[in-house]
Design an enzyme around this catalytic site. Structure first.
Site, PDB file in Angstrom:
ATOM      1  N   GLU A 197     -48.143  23.613  89.169  1.00 15.74           N
ATOM      2  CA  GLU A 197     -49.237  24.267  88.827  1.00 15.74           C
ATOM      3  C   GLU A 197     -50.755  22.974  88.863  1.00 15.74           C
ATOM      4  OE1 GLU A 197     -46.209  24.198  87.287  1.00 15.74           O
ATOM      5  OE2 GLU A 197     -45.441  25.732  87.125  1.00 15.74           O
ATOM      6  N   HIS A 216     -40.721  28.149  76.219  1.00 12.15           N
ATOM      7  CA  HIS A 216     -41.160  29.290  76.909  1.00 12.15           C
ATOM      8  C   HIS A 216     -41.640  30.665  75.847  1.00 12.15           C
ATOM      9  CE1 HIS A 216     -38.784  28.186  79.780  1.00 12.15           C
ATOM     10  NE2 HIS A 216     -38.963  28.716  80.369  1.00 12.15           N
TER      11      HIS A 216
END
Lengths: 394, 411
Positions: B147, B216
């Site tokens: 990322e 998450h």
């Protein structure tokens, strides 16, 4: 490529011609002489996963004198910045590049202004190499309006969009993914240009570097990662920070080349080779073996982690400006006096520019809020940019 | 990890393919044990995915009801209720996002998409399905799991003029790219003295899903909100998802588009023609008189559900979906506060340092004189989202709590 050095061309060529014509009327004018000279680099290239380029570098008197002048200018500029910092006209961080000038000038000699360069915070000389003016440098360092970033960036944020110089970044290693993004954009637009992403031996241990390298190799991007290895990451020597200080080999599946970074001609050869390679085969790593005389920044004396003998030893044996000076003198391209005159002229230019920069005003208070967004946002609602399709009701 | 998401998507899709498909969103959000409050009060029926209620009280609301496309606050009061609205097409929220993305990619060759599994896999939430086949590998790029660097690469590409759309598979993963987003994305326009603009869009789903676990289920709006130079928007319906996506891509500023994991299967009818939603504008979901409820993303549906109960009880809440998280649309919000004098903020962000906290401060600073009572802010609890379903339910704000809060405010 030499066009970038002709920014004050008229005065320079005239000055060079004047002493020549007065002392030796028979000597040909060197500022326009492009008869090729071949020079052998003293230190051979070491390569990893590729064939090293030859040690014979093509150059010409004009280029050598340009090298000399530009490096002298950079050296003078950095030393002047040192004095300005101590006089508290420059505050914050000031990372000086003296000793490493050969990397900046050698690289410029091998590429065009359409190729992109991105570097970290030791960016004053790279900015000059890309065509920035001395006034922009000093004004920005002092936080004045005439600076390249209007005084809002500072030492670590020099940018020059029209000559594809993308800065100027304070966070170690963060510029390498940006550089790979520039290479991606070049590939996307099919520009046939390359990006040089410079970083230091300290940043070579950053994970994002390897991430970006992986993606660049995967997507065949024309990215050239250049490690300016000055052997110290602030106060930590490279052998204390890296298990494998052979930074040119760190790419593993990506080819690498180790270059003597104090030799501008070797740097030029390596960058030329790298550009050809990157356009055909994807990323390549260049490791420039270089050295900085100052400490990491102005707050670092630079002598607590290395001996003064080491610094003066490098200065005596490997100084990039001295090397070019010897080359010029040995090839009889100019006399000692002429070179000294160039240095004096450069010194004057720097001093004059500093005076001029000091007169530049500080930014207006309203500048605090400009350029935060590409279009100023107030509390009123604005449409999206482009103005072609506004929010319409059916 | 990809299979987990796929599983959630499949489960949600299964729910939404039930025969009474107009109740998609309700089934999504109601826990099985709760009975539909709608059935009790038979005087009205909610039959739209955006939860707007068909009331005969307010002609404006009726207009909003007929013109389902009119999800944007109607600033130009002169536009009449058009009964000959073009027949739009029905689609789910993720399809709306894809449509917006595809249209922009068609329109501007500089738009490209980068993210994990966006290309050949089609996107973990199917937002980019089919785009790789249509536009090729250079425009829809599958990145490795890195990322920090691919966000950095997107920003670098944006510096040269490309318009990348970077997808974080889950917003929480963008924490790894926080340096790039904060220092490079947000600040480069300023530190370069205006030389570079960064027309990047960073998007991805966040929010509390169905038992996805703490890592998450993060809400990053609060972390990104103080980065100077970026804009943040949150979509909540297919209409504004497509509109905001398009506006974000066209904007010269970096925009972070927050989607929500549980809203991807909302169905709505959207217009056929090209439209965009204003990036800095809030959306009037339900005009009212008694209290202003400010919300965004998934909590909008909880609020609308609570609104039904409230209307039953005789209250008239004004519901505004703020959409623009940075900057706040203080124009719309201010007008509402001036009308109702009571504010309730319902958000999914954390209590500490969340969007609601900033919004409370902004409203208090600007509209203090118009407030009859202190602003109430209902946010998620300051805890990592637990896995157990019952606990997870109580991390976020539930409609019952909203009803209680409004009752307290209006006492």
């Amino acid at each position: 490529m030499a066009l970038s050095y002709l920014r004050s061309s008229s005065s320079r060529s005239v000055n060079l011609l004047k002493p020549l014509s007065s002392s030796l009327p028979l000597r040909r004018p060197i500022s326009t002489d492009t008869t090729p000279i071949t020079v052998e680099t003293s230190v051979p290239f070491t390569s990893h996963q590729c064939d090293a380029p030859s040690c014979s570098v093509e150059t010409n008197p004009k280029e050598l004198l340009t090298f000399f002048r530009d490096m002298a200018l950079m050296r003078r500029m950095e030393i002047a910045a040192d004095s300005l910092y101590k006089a508290k006209l420059i505050r914050g961080f000031c990372h000086l590049y003296d000793g490493q000038e050969a990397v900046a000038v050698g690289m410029e000699a091998a590429i065009t202004k359409k190729d992109c360069i991105i570097t970290a915070y030791r960016d004053h000389c790279t900015f000059i190499g890309r065509g920035g003016t001395l006034l922009e440098v000093f004004a920005e360092l002092m936080g004045r309006q005439a600076g390249c970033s209007k005084g809002k960036g500072g030492s670590m944020h020099f940018y020059k969009k029209d000559s594809n110089f993308y800065g100027g970044h304070g966070i170690v290693g963060a510029q390498v993914p940006l550089g790979c993004g520039l290479a991606f954009a070049q590939k996307y637009s099919k520009d046939e240009t390359v990006t040089f992403a410079l970083y230091g031996d300290g940043a070579a241990n950053q994970g994002q570097l390897f991430e970006a390298l992986n993606i660049s190799a995967l997507w065949d991007l024309p990215a050239i990662l250049v490690c300016e290895n000055n052997h110290y990451g602030m106060g930590t020597a490279e052998w204390r920070a890296a298990k494998s200080p052979a930074y040119y080999k760190r790419g593993d599946y990506v080819p690498g080349l180790k270059v003597d970074g104090m030799d501008a001609l070797a740097v030029k050869q390596a960058c030329k080779f790298a550009k050809e390679h990157a356009l055909k085969n994807g990323p390549i790593i260049l490791e420039m073996d270089t050295y900085r005389y100052h400490g990491h920044s102005m707050s670092d004396p630079g002598s607590t982690y290395r001996t003064r003998d080491e610094i003066s030893g490098v200065r005596q044996e490997r100084d990039p400006i001295e090397r070019i000076r010897k080359l010029i003198l040995s090839h009889d391209l100019a006399t000692e006096k002429e070179l000294k005159d160039i240095e004096k002229e450069v010194r004057k230019e720097v001093d004059d520019t500093i005076t001029q920069a000091k007169e530049s005003p500080m930014p207006e208070p309203s500048e605090l809020f400009t350029n935060v967004y590409a279009k100023g946002l107030g509390v009123e609602s604005f449409g999206a940019d482009r103005k072609e399709v506004r929010a319409t009701l059916p | 990890m990809a299979t987990g998401f796929h599983g959630v998507g499949a489960a949600v899709a299964a729910l939404s393919s039930s025969p009474s498909n107009s109740f998609d969103s309700k089934k999504l959000l109601c826990s099985p044990r709760r009975s539909f409050p709608v059935r009790k009060g038979a005087s009205f029926v909610a039959d739209r995915s955006d939860g707007s209620v068909n009331l005969d009280l307010n002609p404006k609301a009726r207009r909003a009801q007929q013109l389902i496309v009119n999800a944007v606050a109607n600033k130009a009061d002169s536009s009449p209720a058009s009964s000959s609205s073009k027949p739009g097409h029905e689609l789910l929220l993720f399809e709306a996002l894809r449509e917006g993305l595809e249209e922009e990619m068609d329109r501007d060759p500089r738009v490209c998409v980068m993210g994990e599994d966006v290309g050949h896999y089609g996107g973990s939430y199917k937002v980019t399905r089919g785009l790789a086949e249509k536009f090729g590998d250079l425009r829809v790029l599958d990145t490795p799991i890195a990322e920090n660097s691919f966000t950095g690469m997107g920003i670098g590409a944006a510096m040269t003029g490309l318009r990348p759309v970077v997808e974080g598979m889950n917003m929480g993963f963008l924490l790894l790219a926080f340096n790039q987003i904060s220092n490079n994305c947000g600040m480069l326009h300023y530190t370069s003295g205006g030389q570079f603009t960064i027309p990047i869009v960073i998007r991805g789903p966040g929010g509390v899903g169905r038992q996805l676990g703490a890592e998450h289920s993060q809400r990053l709006e609060s972390y990104f909100q103080s980065i100077p130079g970026i804009q943040m928007v949150a979509c909540s319906t297919p209409y504004n998802a497509k509109g905001l996506m398009k506006a974000a891509i066209r904007s010269e500023n970096p925009v972070i588009l927050f989607e929500h994991v549980l809203l991807y299967n909302l169905k709505e009818r959207i217009p056929d023609e090209d439209y965009i939603c204003n990036l800095e504008e809030a959306e009037m979901v339900r005009p009212g008189e008694h209290v202003t409820i400010l919300t965004y993303s998934r909590m909008r549906y909880h609020v609308m559900q609570a609104a039904k109960t409230l209307v039953n009880k005789g209250y008239d809440p004004e519901v505004i979906d703020i959409r623009s998280l940075k900057p706040f649309d203080l124009h719309t919000i201010g007008n509402s506060v001036k009308k109702t004098h009571r504010v309730l903020i319902v958000e999914e962000c954390m209590r500490t340092g969340g969007i609601g906290a900033s919004l409370t401060a902004a409203i208090t600073e600007n509209f203090h004189d118009y407030l009859d009572t202190p602003i109430m802010c209902l946010s998620s609890q300051d805890v990592p989202t637990p896995y157990a379903g019952t606990l997870e339910e109580w991390t976020v704000v539930q409609p019952a709590q909203i009803v209680t809060a409004v009752e307290q405010l209006c006492k």
